[in-house]
Scaffold this motif. Structure first.
Motif, PDB file in Angstrom:
ATOM      1  N   TYR A 199       0.839  -1.202   0.000  1.00  0.00           N
ATOM      2  CA  TYR A 199       0.000   0.000   0.000  1.00  0.00           C
ATOM      3  C   TYR A 199       0.876   1.255   0.000  1.00  0.00           C
ATOM      4  O   TYR A 199       0.674   2.174  -0.791  1.00  0.00           O
ATOM      5  N   SER A 200       1.860   1.285   0.858  1.00  0.00           N
ATOM      6  CA  SER A 200       2.752   2.439   0.966  1.00  0.00           C
ATOM      7  C   SER A 200       3.496   2.680  -0.344  1.00  0.00           C
ATOM      8  O   SER A 200       3.607   3.814  -0.813  1.00  0.00           O
ATOM      9  N   GLY A 201       3.991   1.611  -0.947  1.00  0.00           N
ATOM     10  CA  GLY A 201       4.688   1.736  -2.226  1.00  0.00           C
ATOM     11  C   GLY A 201       3.774   2.234  -3.333  1.00  0.00           C
ATOM     12  O   GLY A 201       4.175   3.042  -4.174  1.00  0.00           O
ATOM     13  N   LEU A 202       2.540   1.762  -3.340  1.00  0.00           N
ATOM     14  CA  LEU A 202       1.573   2.193  -4.343  1.00  0.00           C
ATOM     15  C   LEU A 202       1.254   3.682  -4.202  1.00  0.00           C
ATOM     16  O   LEU A 202       1.161   4.406  -5.195  1.00  0.00           O
ATOM     17  N   VAL A 203       1.111   4.152  -2.966  1.00  0.00           N
ATOM     18  CA  VAL A 203       0.851   5.580  -2.733  1.00  0.00           C
ATOM     19  C   VAL A 203       2.007   6.421  -3.288  1.00  0.00           C
ATOM     20  O   VAL A 203       1.784   7.418  -3.981  1.00  0.00           O
ATOM     21  N   ARG A 204       3.249   6.014  -3.012  1.00  0.00           N
ATOM     22  CA  ARG A 204       4.413   6.750  -3.536  1.00  0.00           C
ATOM     23  C   ARG A 204       4.446   6.729  -5.063  1.00  0.00           C
ATOM     24  O   ARG A 204       4.739   7.746  -5.697  1.00  0.00           O
ATOM     25  N   THR A 205       4.140   5.593  -5.667  1.00  0.00           N
ATOM     26  CA  THR A 205       4.142   5.465  -7.130  1.00  0.00           C
ATOM     27  C   THR A 205       3.108   6.394  -7.754  1.00  0.00           C
ATOM     28  O   THR A 205       3.398   7.109  -8.716  1.00  0.00           O
ATOM     29  N   ILE A 206       1.905   6.399  -7.216  1.00  0.00           N
ATOM     30  CA  ILE A 206       0.836   7.255  -7.749  1.00  0.00           C
ATOM     31  C   ILE A 206       1.204   8.723  -7.586  1.00  0.00           C
ATOM     32  O   ILE A 206       1.007   9.535  -8.500  1.00  0.00           O
ATOM     33  N   ALA A 207       1.732   9.093  -6.427  1.00  0.00           N
ATOM     34  CA  ALA A 207       2.157  10.484  -6.202  1.00  0.00           C
ATOM     35  C   ALA A 207       3.211  10.890  -7.221  1.00  0.00           C
ATOM     36  O   ALA A 207       3.149  11.992  -7.791  1.00  0.00           O
TER      37      ALA A 207
END
Length: 183
Positions: free
Chosen positions: A124-132
């Motif tokens: 989840y944390s990695g996905l948030v960074r990727t989208i940002a």
């Protein structure tokens, strides 16, 4: 004279400063968030809602915009305490679930293994960074500070999902430090 920044905070129980007492009843401590803001020339409006999801957050933002509210910055946090810090306390979290009437055994049947909680949070944390990154939106991520922040058990509350007072001080301090660098 420095112009006052208008900042909106949209989040869940983490941004409300939710702390459980000894009976695992929740109390809000927004003062823990406000203290690190001292010296930041900003008007902060905290619109966080206990139990809110990102879907609820979109609704709150849309409602604010429809009402004509405008901000220079929005600080958005959903799922942070569910998916964004080290979980050596998976067993503690499952015990809290069991304490509150749900079956830890039933949850384990679905999970398979207790470390799946951490793996899901990490994803989840990695996905948030990727989208940002894809949207070219600044992303404030205190996760590393938590992973390096000493005893994780001292940073989490007795329910295993919210932060202790010490955890909130680390979280909010890191958050505001990173926000200052962006604004």
């Amino acid at each position: 004279m420095e112009e006052t920044l208008r900042i909106a905070v949209f989040g869940d129980s983490l941004m409300k400063g939710t702390l459980p007492d000894e009976q695992l009843r929740y109390h809000f401590h927004t003062d823990l968030f406000e203290a690190p803001l001292a010296g930041l020339h900003a008007e902060v409006t905290n619109k966080s809602v206990f139990g809110a999801t990102s879907r609820k957050g979109v609704t709150l933002v849309q409602r604010d915009l429809a009402r004509g509210h405008r901000y220079d910055w929005a600080l958005v946090e959903y799922g942070g305490n569910d998916c964004n810090y080290d979980w050596p306390d998976e067993v503690k979290y499952l015990a809290c679930i069991d304490h509150n009437g749900a079956s830890a055994a039933g949850v384990m049947q679905w999970l398979g293994d207790v470390r799946r909680i951490y793996r899901t949070q990490e994803r989840y944390s990695g996905l948030v960074r990727t989208i940002a990154d894809e949207l070219n939106v600044p992303c404030v991520d205190p996760r590393e500070r938590f992973l390096d922040g000493g005893d994780p058990r001292a940073l989490s509350a007795d329910d295993g999902i919210h932060l202790s007072e010490m955890g909130y001080r680390l979280f909010y301090g890191t958050l505001i430090e990173q926000v200052r660098a962006i604004v």
